[in-house]
Design an enzyme around this catalytic site. Structure first.
Site, short mmCIF file in Angstrom:
data_model
loop_
_atom_site.label_atom_id
_atom_site.label_comp_id
_atom_site.label_asym_id
_atom_site.label_seq_id
_atom_site.Cartn_x
_atom_site.Cartn_y
_atom_site.Cartn_z
N ASN A 216 0.82 -1.20 0.00
CA ASN A 216 0.00 0.00 0.00
C ASN A 216 0.87 1.26 0.00
OD1 ASN A 216 -1.88 2.01 0.43
ND2 ASN A 216 -3.10 0.82 1.86
N ASP A 217 1.45 1.59 1.14
CA ASP A 217 2.19 2.85 1.23
C ASP A 217 3.36 2.91 0.25
OD1 ASP A 217 0.54 3.78 3.24
OD2 ASP A 217 1.72 2.80 4.81
N VAL A 218 3.99 1.76 -0.02
CA VAL A 218 5.20 1.78 -0.86
C VAL A 218 4.88 1.96 -2.33
CG1 VAL A 218 6.53 0.39 0.74
CG2 VAL A 218 5.25 -0.74 -1.08
N VAL A 219 3.57 2.00 -2.69
CA VAL A 219 3.20 2.28 -4.08
C VAL A 219 2.31 3.53 -4.16
CG1 VAL A 219 3.41 -0.10 -4.86
CG2 VAL A 219 1.24 0.70 -3.94
N SER B 277 0.35 3.27 7.48
CA SER B 277 0.59 4.62 7.97
C SER B 277 -0.72 5.39 8.13
CB SER B 277 1.51 5.36 6.99
OG SER B 277 0.86 5.49 5.75
#
Lengths: 101, 460
Positions: free
Chosen positions: B384-387, B425
């Site tokens: 999620n956050d890393v994309v 996050s």
């Protein structure tokens, strides 16, 4: 301390300094994929604390010191054995993946 | 006897350093841990021969029980739970170092023994660091294990924490200068213990790996200090080496996550940001497994982006099966791994290796980001956050500046996701609302299995 080496003053400081640089150099080129296993591995290495805990318990007098020494050995042995088992399990996978390649 | 003991400690110190060196390369890593293990075994066995020891029964009971529990637990636990195992075993080491100091200091304050001033100061310092590493690691373990779900934060928290630390230091100094009394010593340990708890409670789950690594370094340092107290060279060298390498590793990890260490410790995730975040527009467009399967089966190039969600769903084996089917159809399949995918840097590589994915299909962020624009389908599973493109585009986003995988630049994006919630996050992900994104809602493993079945149905 009975049975220990007498290391004091500047000799101790030199050991501290050289060991610190060694630790820094030894892992300065580690690839990202090994960050977790290496953290686990160094976690195992400070399990050497069990040796000090054994000496502390071995010299303990009275129930307060004995209880504390017992706790120290218990915690230290857990650090060493658990740290080893976790690290070995992780690194085992790196081996099998290379074999399958 | 003296020669044998000191010789064994010397050998152990050499084996630890060589072992750590080998562990920093994938080719020799496995040999490294075995060598270090031999060093540990030799040092432990030889310590039984130490002159003037007693309480052997207590010693053996403590070692036996603890080793058995630690071994079985470490063998049984799922690979995804490894980070918290490292945390708890590290905490035990810190606790052990602190308790050794307690034994020595009790001998001084209550038993009336005499230690040189520097030795006593080192014992107190090691006790402080070890206790903080102990209670901090226990909290980190509890958080990752899901025993503590909230990040406790309140106004003036940093001031409060600093006051606790100052109080701990003050009692520590008093102990060193021999204002005697068992009460003072107990107060010192209690304050250090509380500081570790208060310092760790406000830190969010995403930052935990860095914090665990920091506590790992602290434990090393504490062990080193207690080594100086006991005059034990193996502890001195191993502890100091770990203290130094752990500090470096902590910095490397913080850098990989684009979070300066000071931010991790003192400014809590998502709170230091002022101003409104960019509005997310559009809506999520669902897709069913069959359409998704067809899209991938007739693509030229597919990049699979696994995240922690894939690991939680235990989907890595199914995902690899899917990738193999696509490879058989002549599709160019690659895996893209973000440096902090999973819970720790390198965690995802371990999990994919476990499923049997060969190394040459796995690519780092820097290697693969340029390839997304000519990729037909990017399959995001449990990441999620890393994309999240907000990291690139929205200066007001809490994750702004974090390097991400440029998945949104692929022609089509399929996201397998359990529900519609935000990521680790708590930040909304605009990728999910993009025009070229389709959402495949469901459990990672179940959806991967359905994709496999639908592709099989298509035949050759």
């Amino acid at each position: 301390m009975e049975g220990g080496l007498v290391i004091e003053g500047f000799v101790a400081l030199y050991i501290f300094m050289l060991a610190a640089f060694t630790g820094y150099e030894v892992i300065s080129k580690v690839p990202v994929i090994l960050h977790t296993p290496l953290m686990s591995g160094s976690n195992f290495v400070h399990g050497i604390v069990v040796v000090g805990a054994m000496v502390a318990l071995g010299h303990a007098e009275g129930w307060v010191e004995q209880t504390l020494g017992f706790i120290a050995v218990f915690l230290g042995a857990g650090n060493a054995v658990g740290g080893y088992a976790v690290t070995e399990r992780m690194l085992e996978m790196f081996k099998s993946s290379r074999g399958g390649k | 006897m003296e020669l044998l003991i000191q010789g064994a400690y010397f050998l152990a110190a050499v084996l630890f350093i060589v072992g750590l060196k080998q562990m920093s390369s994938p080719v020799t890593a496995r040999r490294g841990i075995v060598w270090a293990g031999v060093g540990m075994l030799v040092a432990t066995l030889v310590t039984f021969l130490f002159p003037g020891l007693h309480n052997y029964v207590l010693m053996l009971v403590a070692m036996g029980v603890s080793s058995a529990i630690a071994w079985v637990w470490a063998r049984k636990v799922a690979m995804t739970d490894m980070p918290q195992m490292i945390a708890i075993y590290n905490g035990m080491g810190g606790g052990s170092a602190a308790t050794i100091a307690a034994v020595e200091l009790v001998g001084v304050t209550v038993g009336g023994e005499n230690l040189p001033f520097t030795v006593q100061a080192l014992a107190v310092l090691g006790a402080l660091i070890g206790t903080v590493a102990f209670s901090g690691s226990v909290i980190a373990f509890a958080k990752l294990q899901g025993l503590i779900r909230r990040s406790v934060r309140f106004g003036g928290q940093q001031v409060f924490n600093i006051l606790v630390l100052v109080a701990a230091l003050a009692t520590g100094v008093a102990v060193v200068y021999g204002y005697d009394g068992a009460g003072l010593l107990a107060a010192f340990f209690a304050l250090a213990f509380l500081f570790g708890i208060f310092m760790t409670l406000p830190i969010g789950g995403a930052d935990m790996p860095v914090v665990i690594s920091l506590y790992n370094a602290l434990t090393g340092l504490a062990v080193g200090f207690e080594g100086f107290v006991l005059g034990n060279p193996a502890m001195m060298i191993a502890g100091t080496v770990v203290g130094a390498s752990g500090s470096l590793l902590t910095q490397l990890m913080a850098k990989a996550m684009n979070r300066p260490l000071s931010n991790v410790l003192f400014s809590h995730f998502g709170t230091g940001v002022e101003g409104a975040q960019m509005e997310t527009t559009g809506e999520m467009k669902p897709i069913d497994a069959q359409d998704a399967a067809i899209m991938m089966a007739y693509a030229d190039k597919v990049i699979i982006v696994p995240g922690y969600g894939m690991a939680v769903a235990q989907a890595q084996h199914k995902v690899w099966e899917l990738a193999k089917l696509l490879l058989d159809r002549g599709v160019d399949v690659k895996f893209a791994i973000h440096p902090v995918a999973g819970r720790m840097p390198g965690h995802m590589n371990v999990l994919l290796a476990e499923a049997g994915v060969p190394y040459d299909l796995i690519f780092d962020m820097d290697e693969i980001n340029a390839e997304f624009p000519n990729t037909d389908v990017a399959l995001v599973i449990g990441a999620n956050d890393v994309v999240n493109p907000a990291a690139r585009e929205d200066p007001n986003s809490p994750i702004y500046g974090m390097p991400i995988l440029d998945v949104d630049k692929a022609r089509n994006v399929i996201v397998i996701k359990r529900g519609r919630g935000a990521g680790f996050s708590g930040v909304e992900n605009r990728l999910f609302f993009a025009d070229n994104t389709r959402m495949l809602f469901g459990d990672g493993q179940k959806m991967a299995a359905e994709l496999v079945n639908h592709i099989k149905e298509l035949g050759g």
